[in-house]
Design an enzyme around this catalytic site. Structure first.
Site: not given
Ligand code: LLP
Length: 419
Positions: A371, A275, A342-343, A316, A239, A312, A273
């Site tokens: 993402y 990402g 086409c959107e 969003y 997050g 994205r 975790e």
């Molecule tokens: N752990 C869990 C259980 C999650 O659901 C997520 C992301 C992460 C870790 C990793 O989160 P991060 O560190 O990447 O924030 N598609 C959206 C983001 C969706 C995130 C979903 N869960 C975007 O492009 O902003």
């Protein structure tokens, strides 16, 4: 800091000009810097060096097996949310005992797959899932290591689509109610309670909500231990946000310091975790200008990349910085950068001030490493694009561009329609 910088007027990825790669591989393409990826992962690891920890890269952010391999080689684990992500992680060489499995809707076959390996921990999201995992583990004559994913009801102050820790979200088990489920888990013969997990949202730009969540989890852990459940792992999820535009997220060091402060007197292993914070600014999407249109109300730059490649902005309304691959002294121009789909929602940027683009120009959509490709699709029957990894002065295609045959793979015309 990342490795996409200008030398003179040309944009480079590490020591390779982006233009050169685009000319050989074609556009659109995703481009990643190995150095940035490794630096980001190392910065995260170093930030937590004061505590027993495991960094499980969140596969959904970027699931290319070469990218996963980079973190696995650095002793990282992975966070998966499907059998497919589990499969990819194994192909990339992940150690099963460094895999955590989250997600609200795990299927029976996916649970079996994870138990066969066996993975480090299931992050369970409902009572029914708990009961099912116990049953499957019993059938397989094994014990499933579990954490409950609790929902601490903390406001992450981020986009509603990517906030997950509020009561109204579908994720996790309410933290108060989780005590009942933990007690139930403790009585089940085929599960072993080893952790507490949570994930409150994505693209957070303050540490406050993480600290609040950690305080609530800490109390829960102490309560569980008092009831004889030897909880060893605290999984705080991912997050941490990045700078897309003007955001000023905390450095991983400050994030780590704040979390570790809450864990001082608790002997545990912290699982993270991350990402986006690892891969987001380590990748760009390179796209070519097909046409420019001067409208009465708006100008448009039509590029060959589209919402199916990077969703994205459409999904969003998020901001992705756009830079020319070759800087020029042309005058500034305000335009929407749009794709061929086409959107009307097919845009990469709206009302963006850029130096005036011309047909054939290359543009770099920045901060596209997280993402980006992993959310791409074949909408409008567009083959998914190539992915390229740069390491110093060399580049490697780590995913080939799809061709038209890839588009219809698996499709079958039944005999009666052939007549
Ligand atoms: N752990 C869990 C259980 C999650 O659901 C997520 C992301 C992460 C870790 C990793 O989160 P991060 O560190 O990447 O924030 N598609 C959206 C983001 C969706 C995130 C979903 N869960 C975007 O492009 O902003």
């Amino acid at each position: 800091m990342h490795d996409f910088q200008y030398r003179g007027n040309e944009l480079f990825c590490e020591e390779v000009p982006v233009r050169g790669i685009a000319e050989i591989v074609g556009t659109p393409l995703y481009l990643y810097s190995l150095n940035t990826l490794e630096n980001h992962f190392r910065a995260f690891q170093n930030a937590f060096s004061g505590i027993d920890h495991l960094i499980c890269f969140s596969v959904k952010a970027n699931s290319n097996i070469s990218i996963l391999r980079i973190f696995i080689r650095m002793e990282g684990g992975v966070d998966v949310v499907s059998g497919g992500e589990l499969f990819r992680s194994m192909k990339a060489g992940a150690s099963p005992n460094k895999i955590v499995y989250s997600g609200v809707g795990k299927r029976e076959d996916e649970i079996e797959y994870a138990l066969e390996l066996p993975i480090l921990m299931f992050n369970i999201e409902s009572t029914q899932e708990l009961v099912l995992i116990d049953r499957i583990a019993g059938r397989m004559k094994t014990k499933a290591p579990i954490a409950l994913r609790v929902n601490p009801d903390v406001d992450p102050k981020t986009h509603p689509y990517i906030s997950t820790g509020l009561k109204k979200n579908k994720f996790g088990i309410n933290i108060q109610k989780s005590l009942d489920d933990y007690r139930l888990a403790h009585t089940l013969p085929n599960v072993k309670v080893i952790g507490v997990s949570c994930h409150i949202g994505s693209q957070l730009t303050e540490v406050g909500p993480f600290v609040e969540a950690m305080q609530r989890i800490r109390e829960l852990v102490l309560g569980l231990r008092a009831e004889g459940m030897p909880v060893q792992y605290i999984d705080i999820g991912g997050g941490l946000g990045i700078t897309y535009h003007q955001e000023e997220p905390p450095h991983p060091r400050d994030y780590a310091r704040a979390l570790m402060e809450e864990l001082k007197e608790i002997d545990c292993t912290l699982i993270l975790e991350p990402g986006r914070v690892i891969v987001g600014n380590a990748g760009i999407l390179v796209t070519r200008v097909l046409y420019t249109k001067e409208g009465e109300e708006k100008n448009f730059i039509v590029v060959d990349g589209a919402m199916n490649d990077l969703i994205r902005p459409s999904l969003y309304g998020s901001y992705q910085r756009i830079q020319p691959v070759r800087r020029s002294d042309r005058p500034e121009w305000t335009a929407d950068v749009v794709g061929p789909i086409c959107e009307s929602s097919d845009f990469l940027a709206r009302d963006r001030k850029l130096s005036k683009a011309e047909q054939g120009d290359l543009l770099a959509v920045m901060s596209a490493g997280a993402y980006g490709f992993s959310m791409s699709s074949n909408y409008n029957s567009r083959p998914r694009v190539a992915e390229v990894l740069v390491a110093k002065d060399k580049f490697f295609v780590i995913r080939q561009r799809e061709d038209y045959d890839d588009l219809i793979r698996g499709e079958v015309i039944p005999d009666f329609l052939k007549e």
